[in-house]
Scaffold this active site. Structure first.
Site, short mmCIF file in Angstrom:
data_model
loop_
_atom_site.label_atom_id
_atom_site.label_comp_id
_atom_site.label_asym_id
_atom_site.label_seq_id
_atom_site.Cartn_x
_atom_site.Cartn_y
_atom_site.Cartn_z
N GLU A 224 0.87 -1.17 0.00
CA GLU A 224 0.00 0.00 0.00
C GLU A 224 0.91 1.22 0.00
OE1 GLU A 224 -3.03 -0.18 -0.55
OE2 GLU A 224 -3.39 -2.30 -0.19
N CYS A 258 -1.80 9.45 2.51
CA CYS A 258 -1.25 8.95 1.25
C CYS A 258 -2.19 9.12 0.07
CB CYS A 258 -0.86 7.47 1.38
SG CYS A 258 -2.24 6.38 1.78
#
Length: 535
Positions: A224, A258
């Site tokens: 991720e 993010c």
């Protein structure tokens, strides 16, 4: 609740790591973690471990990131608690064998099914920006799948890492689950061990290191990662809504998210109105400014503070809003900068902070070209405009996920699968996907003794068997040699007449099947339910 006095950060002894991993591997091989009852007990204990340490988690997140209490509950504590409740309510259903789909009639007697097996012993490496959610989220999936696991929280959020260690050691089976704290030496030692899967959340540079190391032992990974996420605002978008939603997307966790937009491309026609709405909204959210507000966080440490500040210093753009920095507090104000070059430091680097570069564009087509030039596979895409415009953006820009007319709403739904693509990662988790990412879907068949005569055609000698085998197994195409689909009665005539020189017996079988189909079609026609492809 437990005391909020936080324990100083302490790294795990490197020499103890092999034995910690070996213990988890031994426990997995003992079959202890596979029963549903065991998994449910561990998840429920983790839930209450989080509840009992809520005050400590709030204090730790405040110490590490200056995170507001509201955001800690919204994005960390309650997120994980709700995840546990959702998983425990659905786990029994997820664990059941599934009938295999699309199985030909001739193979259905073998009971093809999908069995859900835990992968084994897994490593979870968390991230500092959401130190609870991005550590416990994958761990919940690993427990649900029946795996044993070692959790490595981020040392960049040291106070939270120690609280996570306390929760795991006090709540979970110590023979199956462990926490290893530390930095590069400890992570390196963990990567030297053999895992059944590695789950990593973080940056691209470290992600490549982990993927390369995992490849040496053919270990699967779920990565991720981040991305230079674009937001695009067409001239037909609502500047008020776009400003409120994208500003919120950069304010949460002081921009250390993010999937927040890394830059915003705005149609020149709507640019003045959009900037004005940003100013109005910022004043509404923080009447006394961000620095004085308890609802605005801080940059996690001085190294990241200097990294973000350098991006701002190196930019050739014009500051429209904000710009204040305070190194003593690791404070960086929400800063809006208008840039005119896709090679500007604000565009080519991932800020992972409260910076909003704005790049004016002539139209949606130009914005799409730029997005595909800057980063072909971002983690998120944020499209504002008409339905036709946003559909065009979704169709022509690849991304891990997307939110239309909003900032990363898709990433804020705990039960919606979340993951990147290409350079922004691989694999997905959350909700059912968390269970799936640590599960091997094993195809299983069971061949009963009574079918021996039916399957004897597979045994040598093969003489005279090919025609019979093809009669029962060969699929006839519904397209011609030019690649054109054969529809309606033409398809059935083609099936009826066959594709070659069939034997009389085979022709009779085809005629029988065709007659059966025709009778069925006639009944459907009489009932007014003729399939659309025959009309």
């Amino acid at each position: 609740m437990a005391s909020t006095k936080l324990v100083p950060f302490e790294s795990t002894a490197v020499e103890s790591i092999p034995s910690i991993v070996h213990q988890c591997q031994t426990t997995f091989r003992s079959q202890k973690t596979k029963p549903l009852s065991y998994r449910l007990v561990q998840l429920r204990k983790l839930y209450w471990g989080i509840v009992n340490n809520e005050d400590a988690l709030v204090e730790a997140c405040k110490q590490d990131l200056g995170k507001p209490t509201f955001e800690t509950f919204l994005t960390e504590i309650d997120w994980c608690k709700n995840d546990v409740v959702f998983v425990t309510k659905n786990l029994a259903k997820w664990m059941k064998d599934e009938p295999a789909p699309d199985i030909p009639l001739t193979n259905s007697m073998l009971r093809p099914r999908i069995k859900k097996d835990p992968l084994g012993t897994v490593l979870v490496i968390g991230a500092y920006n959401f130190p609870v959610q991005l550590s416990f989220g994958p761990l919940i999936g690993a427990i649900a799948a029946g795996c044993t696991a070692v959790l490595k929280p981020s040392e960049v959020s040291p106070a939270t890492a120690m609280v996570l260690k306390k929760i795991v050691e006090e709540s979970l089976d110590p023979s199956a689950y462990a926490v290893v704290n530390g930095g590069v030496p400890e992570t390196t030692a963990l990567l030297e061990e053999k895992w059944d899967k590695i789950f990593y959340t973080g940056g691209v540079v470290v992600g490549k290191i982990i993927a390369k190391k995992a490849a040496e032992t053919l270990t699967p990974v779920c990565l991720e990662l981040g991305g230079l996420n674009p937001a695009i605002i067409s001239k037909n978008a609502d500047p008020h809504l776009a400003a409120r939603r994208l500003l919120w997307g950069k304010l949460v966790n002081a921009g250390q998210v993010c999937i927040s937009q890394n830059y915003i491309m705005v149609d020149k026609e709507i640019l003045p109105a959009f900037v004005e709405q940003l100013k109005i909204t910022l004043k509404e959210f923080y009447p006394n400014g961000t620095k004085a507000s308890p609802d605005y966080g801080r940059i996690v440490n001085q190294r990241h503070f200097q990294r973000i500040k350098k991006m701002l210093d190196d930019s050739k753009g014009k500051i429209l809003i904000g710009g204040e920095v305070d190194e003593a507090e690791n404070f960086i104000d929400l800063t809006v900068v208008q840039v005119d070059d896709i090679n500007d430091s604000m565009i080519v680097n991932e800020s992972f902070g409260p910076l909003i570069p704005i790049l004016p564009v002539n139209d949606v087509e130009e914005a799409i070209r730029i997005a595909n030039t800057v980063h072909s596979t971002p983690l998120g895409l944020y499209a504002f405009g008409t339905k036709a415009e946003t559909n065009k953006m979704l169709n022509e820009i690849t991304s891990g996920g997307a939110s239309v007319n909003d900032a990363y709403f898709h990433g804020s739904i705990p039960t919606l699968a979340f993951g990147g693509v290409g350079e922004s990662g691989q694999g997905a988790y959350r909700g059912r996907a968390s269970f799936d990412t640590f599960t091997h879907r094993r195809s299983v068949t069971t061949t009963p003794g009574w079918v021996e005569k039916l399957i004897a055609i597979r045994y040598p000698p093969y003489a005279g068997k090919l025609a019979r085998y093809r009669l029962t197994s060969e699929l006839k195409p519904n397209f011609d040699r030019e690649g054109r689909e054969i529809r309606g009665i033409k398809y059935w005539l083609r099936f009826l007449l066959g594709m070659g020189s069939d034997s009389l017996k085979e022709a009779l079988v085809r005629w029988a099947i065709a007659a059966f189909v025709v009778v069925g079609l006639k009944k459907s026609a009489d009932a007014g339910k003729l399939p659309s492809y025959l009309k």
